[in-house]
Design an enzyme around this catalytic site. Structure first.
Site, short mmCIF file in Angstrom:
data_model
loop_
_atom_site.label_atom_id
_atom_site.label_comp_id
_atom_site.label_asym_id
_atom_site.label_seq_id
_atom_site.Cartn_x
_atom_site.Cartn_y
_atom_site.Cartn_z
N LEU A 1 8.97 3.36 3.87
CA LEU A 1 8.94 2.02 3.29
C LEU A 1 8.25 1.04 4.23
CD1 LEU A 1 12.63 2.06 1.98
CD2 LEU A 1 10.54 2.57 0.70
N PRO A 2 7.90 -0.15 3.72
CA PRO A 2 7.12 -1.07 4.56
C PRO A 2 7.82 -1.54 5.84
CG PRO A 2 6.96 -1.70 2.24
CD PRO A 2 8.00 -0.61 2.33
N THR B 1 7.80 2.42 9.88
CA THR B 1 7.75 1.74 11.18
C THR B 1 8.58 0.47 11.05
OG1 THR B 1 5.51 2.56 11.56
CG2 THR B 1 6.26 0.73 12.94
N LYS C 1 2.95 -7.00 11.03
CA LYS C 1 4.38 -6.69 11.17
C LYS C 1 4.64 -5.90 12.46
CE LYS C 1 5.61 -2.90 9.74
NZ LYS C 1 5.92 -1.57 9.28
N LYS D 1 6.46 4.08 18.97
CA LYS D 1 5.49 3.75 17.91
C LYS D 1 4.94 2.33 18.10
CE LYS D 1 3.43 3.57 13.85
NZ LYS D 1 2.11 4.15 13.63
P1 NAD Z 1 2.63 0.98 1.31
O1 NAD Z 1 2.93 -0.44 1.09
O2 NAD Z 1 1.37 1.59 0.80
O3 NAD Z 1 3.85 1.89 0.73
C1 NAD Z 1 5.20 1.48 0.73
C2 NAD Z 1 5.80 1.95 -0.58
O4 NAD Z 1 7.20 1.69 -0.59
C3 NAD Z 1 5.22 1.23 -1.80
O5 NAD Z 1 4.70 2.19 -2.71
C4 NAD Z 1 6.42 0.48 -2.39
O6 NAD Z 1 6.37 0.39 -3.79
C5 NAD Z 1 7.56 1.35 -1.92
N1 NAD Z 1 8.86 0.69 -1.88
C6 NAD Z 1 9.21 -0.46 -1.28
N2 NAD Z 1 10.53 -0.72 -1.45
C7 NAD Z 1 11.02 0.32 -2.17
C8 NAD Z 1 12.31 0.65 -2.67
N3 NAD Z 1 13.37 -0.12 -2.46
N4 NAD Z 1 12.45 1.80 -3.37
C9 NAD Z 1 11.39 2.61 -3.60
N5 NAD Z 1 10.15 2.35 -3.14
C10 NAD Z 1 9.97 1.22 -2.45
O7 NAD Z 1 2.75 1.22 2.89
P2 NAD Z 1 2.24 2.48 3.75
O8 NAD Z 1 0.87 2.20 4.25
O9 NAD Z 1 2.51 3.74 3.00
O10 NAD Z 1 3.20 2.34 5.02
C11 NAD Z 1 4.57 2.73 4.96
C12 NAD Z 1 5.13 2.65 6.38
O11 NAD Z 1 4.36 3.52 7.24
C13 NAD Z 1 5.06 1.25 7.00
O12 NAD Z 1 6.20 1.03 7.78
C14 NAD Z 1 3.81 1.33 7.87
O13 NAD Z 1 3.88 0.42 8.95
C15 NAD Z 1 3.85 2.78 8.33
N6 NAD Z 1 2.55 3.39 8.68
C16 NAD Z 1 1.45 3.20 7.89
C17 NAD Z 1 0.24 3.81 8.25
C18 NAD Z 1 -1.02 3.66 7.43
O14 NAD Z 1 -2.10 4.01 7.93
N7 NAD Z 1 -0.92 3.14 6.20
C19 NAD Z 1 0.18 4.61 9.40
C20 NAD Z 1 1.32 4.82 10.15
C21 NAD Z 1 2.51 4.19 9.78
#
Ligand code: NAD
Length: 302
Positions: free
Chosen positions: A65-66, A99, A249, A174
């Site tokens: 999740l975010p 994260t 964030k 991280k």
């Molecule tokens: P994103 O916003 O694409 O995905 C998050 C998902 O969570 C969304 O699809 C949203 O609808 C869902 N969501 C939110 N609340 C919810 C709930 N209560 N129930 C069900 N689903 C819910 O974000 P992302 O890029 O996939 O990143 C996710 C995490 O990974 C973050 O913490 C980010 O910092 C970390 N991260 C991202 C990357 C990257 O390159 N994108 C790399 C490493 C780490």
């Protein structure tokens, strides 16, 4: 094969869940966005109507999740008034790959322990391409035994599996990594913009720096300049990838950590300001490598 509940199918969670299904596990998924669930079904996952249904009967549950508030809200039911942890069988393993701030990770981990569950914080590195290819790096905090138990599943999604220390240590490591990533992405954008302004070809300059002492991951694997590299966000107008607002964030989390330990992080603070400025200019939803646009000359409207 394991029955896994997977919540959060965004840029990262979607391909991670798909890799678990590809490895033969039963993956019950839920996301707030219907089309994310549709994509996961097409990749072999099983749709659930809500988070509770997704975790029902699962020995292992994973969230991606975010931010901390989403993770607390999901597992502790702070907003919905539902205690999802209480729905899990005793001994189940909760793996949070988001994260998030260390306090939230420790809070959820402690709540899990009280209910007889196991919990690890397991944030990842490697980007969307790494998630799709199953080559992520997992940085884990928690009991060594729980890390060992998680390893076979993490190995379906990643290549490098690290135990950073006790509960919360995965998040700390991280944050250090992402602060460094922000610094070298901004620096890479700055160096490329300098060279291009003086007439160099960005691809040629990237090759030169890539074989010189300025080489780094942002330059070599995630080049921010459009046209230099295929299959990176810069090649698709910075769509997908790692959103600028998520980097903002993470930099906020790193600053809070620095505040906590009275650590000096001048480069991280500068990077945070740059990404904040970029987000404030309406770029929060675009990939963080679009920071390169901050360095480009804009047309004088006069
Ligand atoms: P994103 O916003 O694409 O995905 C998050 C998902 O969570 C969304 O699809 C949203 O609808 C869902 N969501 C939110 N609340 C919810 C709930 N209560 N129930 C069900 N689903 C819910 O974000 P992302 O890029 O996939 O990143 C996710 C995490 O990974 C973050 O913490 C980010 O910092 C970390 N991260 C991202 C990357 C990257 O390159 N994108 C790399 C490493 C780490």
């Amino acid at each position: 094969m394991t029955r896994i509940g997977f919540i959060g199918l965004g840029n990262m969670g979607g391909p991670m869940a798909a890799n678990l299904a590809k490895a033969g596990h039963t993956v019950q998924v839920f996301d707030l966005v219907a089309e994310n669930i549709d994509r996961a079904i097409a990749a072999g996952c099983i749709a659930a109507g809500d988070a509770r249904e997704a975790v029902t009967g699962c020995e292992v549950v994973i969230s991606m999740l975010p931010a901390g508030e989403h993770v607390r809200s999901l597992w502790l039911g702070e907003s919905a008034g539902q205690d999802l942890l209480a729905a899990l069988p005793v001994g189940a393993l909760v793996i949070d790959c988001s994260t998030i701030d260390v306090d939230s990770a420790r809070q959820v981990g402690e709540a899990a322990r009280v209910r007889g569950l196991r919990f690890i914080d397991a944030p990842v590195s490697g980007g969307v391409a790494g998630a799709a290819a199953g080559t992520l790096t997992f940085i884990v905090g928690g009991d060594a035994a729980d890390f060992e138990a998680a390893k076979p599943l993490l190995a379906c999604m990643g290549q490098n599996l690290f135990h950073a220390g006790a509960l919360g240590a995965g998040q700390i490591a991280k944050m250090c990594n992402n602060m460094l990533l922000a610094i070298h992405m901004a620096g890479t954008a700055e160096a490329l913009a300098l060279g291009v302004k003086e007439g160099l070809d960005p691809a040629v300059l990237s090759t030169i720096m890539g074989k010189s002492s300025g080489n780094n991951w942002s330059l070599e694997r995630y080049n921010p300049w459009p046209g230099v590299m295929e299959n990176v966000p810069a090649a698709r107008n910075y769509q997908g990838g790692f959103m600028t607002r998520l980097m903002v964030k993470d930099l906020g989390l790193a600053m809070a950590l620095a505040e906590h330990g009275h650590s000096a992080v001048p480069m991280g603070a500068l990077a945070r300001n740059l990404f904040n400025l970029h987000a404030a200019q309406g770029q929060g939803s675009r990939d963080f490598s679009s920071i390169v646009e901050l360095y480009l000359d804009k047309q004088d409207p006069a």
